[in-house]
Design an enzyme around this catalytic site. Sequence first.
Site: not given
Ligand code: NOJ
Length: 544
Positions: A104, A206, A276, A338
């Site tokens: 990640d 992310d 993401e 998650h």
């Molecule tokens: C997306 C992540 O999947 C999440 O868990 C996180 O809180 C936020 N981005 C901030 O990094």
Amino acid sequence: MTHHTHNLLWWQSGVIYQIYPRSFQDSSGDGVGDLAGIIQRLDYLSDTLGIDALWLSPFYPSPMADFGYDVANYTDVDPLFGDLAAFDRLVEEAHRRNIRVIIDFVPNHTSDQHPWFLESRSSRDNPKRDWYVWKDPKPDGSLPTNWLSHFGGAAWEWDEKNSQYYLHSFLKEQPDLNWRNPEVKAAMFDALRFWLERGVDGFRIDVAHYIMKDPDYRDNPLNPNPVTAHFKPVNEYDKYLHVHDKGHPDVHAVFREWRALLDAYGRERPRYSVGEIHIFDWAEWCRYYGANLDELHMPFNFALLWAPWQAAAIRKVVDGLEAALPEGAWPNYVLGNHDEPRLASRYGREQARLAAMLLLTLRGTPTLYYGDELGMVNVPVPPEKEQDPYGIRVPGMGRDPARTPMQWDATPNAGFALPEVKDLWLPLSPEYKEVNVARQLTGPRSLLNLYRRLLAYRRATPALHWGSYRALDAGTADCFVFLRQAGEQRLLVALNFTAQEQKLRLPEFGSGEIVVSTTMAREGKVNLADFSLRGNEGMIIEVR
Ligand code: NOJ
């Protein structure tokens, strides 16, 4: 769009499995999972399940304000999880088992304890001042923009010392980096190189599209029609159209450079990136593949996860994606991670079996979330045990219930930690004695054995890898039926989204052979002109 090539890369033919390191396996006895623990469980991933790549949520040094998504050092391992030597061992042991390692990467923000931010914050003329987004109030004294934090409240935090605001799209402990500063980009690309040199096979990026914002810092307009995932309440954040606080078109130039970096390492062996990207407009979402397929290998596709769990709605997602994909772009699907409630809680245990079949038979790369193969459900976390800052700030949004320890067996602490360990970071599911790996391995029709069967079948079946996809009308709106075809090989996948028996008619296909049923109790010949699915049943049928 049909794919004719048989020369798929590992991230195209493979199945990705997401591990939340805090929750997979504790080896040190502190009630928190760690890298050495993951190594102990690699045989489960390679032999028992049979996945091809693992994605590790963050393990970097972090104050853990957002459980590792607040990174204080991009090129090290938090002592909680181990050290770089443990990481190297993990990569080596995974590779030995033919499992690729995706890590990640969190480019949009750092921890407020990262040395870069401490410097940036120290004075207005610090050389790193411009590494973050510092702004004066508007002339009327109000906030620089109306942008909101994902986790509630304004996205701006006032810094007394130098009388300016800094931007944080998430917690105030997660200040946003300024990617328009070339030094920031260079530093982040150095961090990528660090991990590529250590042998990682790819990155999950992310909130990838957040890194470029409107250079003029304009206010977001109100959203005339706020919507969100069907299982989530619309909240403050959804009331705006997020057109200026993320996803500025300048982001694409960054991803082209990012891809060039990966491709340079790819000459040795293929590397991979998945972003993401919560964008639900297909055309806009597709842009992240790059106009010449020269940006991300895949933007994560969350459309299936967010859609109502009904045959017609799910078919619409798949058909929509298939129609929108640029030539040569590779599809992907995900049903859990998650950040979302557990799949088996969203759809129920019976439909979780159908979800497994859907995810593992669609065209493109599936990503599985640890524990979903057991049907782990949301675990209630009492308020005094709540960890997730999102849930603490915005009631109802807590993500802890989907992040609880993996359920390996029926011993105290479920095999996640040694029996004598007193306090796990999150509570174990109260049903772990019934729902665990060891128990399900002995149950011939368990969900875990269904996953194993589907994974093994997928691995051996070209039509599921590079075969075409076409949705079919089988005379009932309650079932989603599609054809996968590669050369002579033709497979029907028929999924009943209801609890009632459904009759289907596909006379043009003659007869077929059931090869997998989600009930694991049905095999053999079927007359496709007139057949039925039991309630909640899905079948893969080889057409003669
Ligand atoms: C997306 C992540 O999947 C999440 O868990 C996180 O809180 C936020 N981005 C901030 O990094």
